[in-house]
Scaffold this active site. Structure first.
Site, PDB file in Angstrom:
ATOM      1  N   HIS A  73       0.842  -1.209   0.000  1.00 25.32           N
ATOM      2  CA  HIS A  73       0.000   0.000   0.000  1.00 25.32           C
ATOM      3  C   HIS A  73       0.875   1.256   0.000  1.00 25.32           C
ATOM      4  O   HIS A  73       0.607   2.215  -0.720  1.00 25.32           O
ATOM      5  CB  HIS A  73      -0.865   0.065   1.276  1.00 25.32           C
ATOM      6  CG  HIS A  73      -1.918  -0.985   1.390  1.00 25.32           C
ATOM      7  ND1 HIS A  73      -2.085  -1.749   2.518  1.00 25.32           N
ATOM      8  CD2 HIS A  73      -2.893  -1.376   0.533  1.00 25.32           C
ATOM      9  CE1 HIS A  73      -3.110  -2.562   2.356  1.00 25.32           C
ATOM     10  NE2 HIS A  73      -3.616  -2.361   1.159  1.00 25.32           N
TER      11      HIS A  73
ATOM     12  N   LYS B 190     -18.261  -5.794   8.611  1.00 30.64           N
ATOM     13  CA  LYS B 190     -17.052  -6.632   8.704  1.00 30.64           C
ATOM     14  C   LYS B 190     -16.137  -6.085   9.790  1.00 30.64           C
ATOM     15  O   LYS B 190     -15.704  -4.927   9.707  1.00 30.64           O
ATOM     16  CB  LYS B 190     -16.349  -6.590   7.349  1.00 30.64           C
ATOM     17  CG  LYS B 190     -15.306  -7.656   7.156  1.00 30.64           C
ATOM     18  CD  LYS B 190     -14.834  -7.651   5.717  1.00 30.64           C
ATOM     19  CE  LYS B 190     -13.472  -8.302   5.590  1.00 30.64           C
ATOM     20  NZ  LYS B 190     -12.854  -8.027   4.303  1.00 30.64           N
TER      21      LYS B 190
ATOM     22  N   ARG C 112      -1.705  -5.759  -8.607  1.00 32.38           N
ATOM     23  CA  ARG C 112      -0.628  -6.690  -8.266  1.00 32.38           C
ATOM     24  C   ARG C 112      -0.382  -7.694  -9.383  1.00 32.38           C
ATOM     25  O   ARG C 112       0.733  -8.150  -9.593  1.00 32.38           O
ATOM     26  CB  ARG C 112      -0.984  -7.456  -6.983  1.00 32.38           C
ATOM     27  CG  ARG C 112      -0.947  -6.591  -5.764  1.00 32.38           C
ATOM     28  CD  ARG C 112      -1.550  -7.293  -4.584  1.00 32.38           C
ATOM     29  NE  ARG C 112      -2.964  -7.535  -4.821  1.00 32.38           N
ATOM     30  CZ  ARG C 112      -3.847  -7.862  -3.888  1.00 32.38           C
ATOM     31  NH1 ARG C 112      -3.450  -8.049  -2.656  1.00 32.38           N
ATOM     32  NH2 ARG C 112      -5.104  -8.034  -4.183  1.00 32.38           N
TER      33      ARG C 112
ATOM     34  N   SER D  35      -3.121  -7.605   2.944  1.00 33.93           N
ATOM     35  CA  SER D  35      -3.280  -7.469   4.397  1.00 33.93           C
ATOM     36  C   SER D  35      -3.769  -8.782   5.017  1.00 33.93           C
ATOM     37  O   SER D  35      -3.325  -9.171   6.102  1.00 33.93           O
ATOM     38  CB  SER D  35      -4.293  -6.374   4.734  1.00 33.93           C
ATOM     39  OG  SER D  35      -3.846  -5.127   4.267  1.00 33.93           O
TER      40      SER D  35
END
Ligand code: PNS
Length: 167
Positions: free
Chosen positions: A17, A41, A90, A127
């Site tokens: 990030h 969440k 990515r 993460s």
């Protein structure tokens, strides 16, 4: 003034990030890192903790600020006069969903998405994987900034003692 947002969950912020945030800060005059408030969440860190960590690790970027948002990203962009969303890619596997979101966002509002390729050393980084590896005692010291590493080990020790210390 060219303004951009780097949106995400950032639970917690990783070196991947930070790489994207730093590169966005070179491309735009002002960059807001916006943490999604997701009431459905529960993360490892709450939104304030994620923002605190982001502020510490992005402190060297003078044109980067940190905020949180509820609801639609395009509404946050409109409210803050932000014209661009910066997303890291990515791998090709990220592209399908990111393209769909980019097209949806530009159909909802006059906001374009700029894709920045993740540096190869971070192409596997997420993460969720950092949390999983750290939970089982793996070394994540090359994957997150030092400040985040400390907060992560504190939080995981707290969780371990809440559960009776055996894991
Ligand atoms: O770090 P993440 O969890 O991959 O980030 C996803 C995020 C926050 C960028 C995305 O879920 C988002 O923009 N959510 C806000 C809600 C929204 O605008 N949805 C419509 C997207 S087309």
């Amino acid at each position: 003034m060219r303004r951009a947002v780097c949106p995400g969950s950032f639970d917690p912020v990783t070196n991947g990030h930070l790489d994207i945030i730093g590169r966005a800060s070179q491309l735009f005059d002002e960059v807001t890192v916006a943490v999604l408030v997701n009431d459905t969440k529960q993360g490892l860190f709450d939104v304030d903790e994620r923002m605190d960590m982001l502020r510490v690790v992005a402190a060297d970027f003078a044109n980067v600020s940190v905020d949180a948002f509820h609801g639609l990203l395009v509404d946050f962009c409109r409210d803050h006069q932000i014209g661009a969303i910066v997303k890291g890619l990515r791998a090709v596997s990220d592209f399908d969903y990111e393209l769909q979101m980019a097209q949806m966002n530009s159909s909802l509002a006059a906001v374009d998405t700029v894709f920045v390729p993740t540096s190869p050393e971070y192409s596997f980084l997420a993460s969720s994987l950092v949390k999983e590896v750290a939970t089982y005692g793996g070394d994540v010291s090359r994957l997150v900034p030092g400040h985040v590493l400390s907060r992560l080990s504190e939080r995981l020790s707290e969780r371990l003692s809440e559960r009776g210390g055996t894991g």
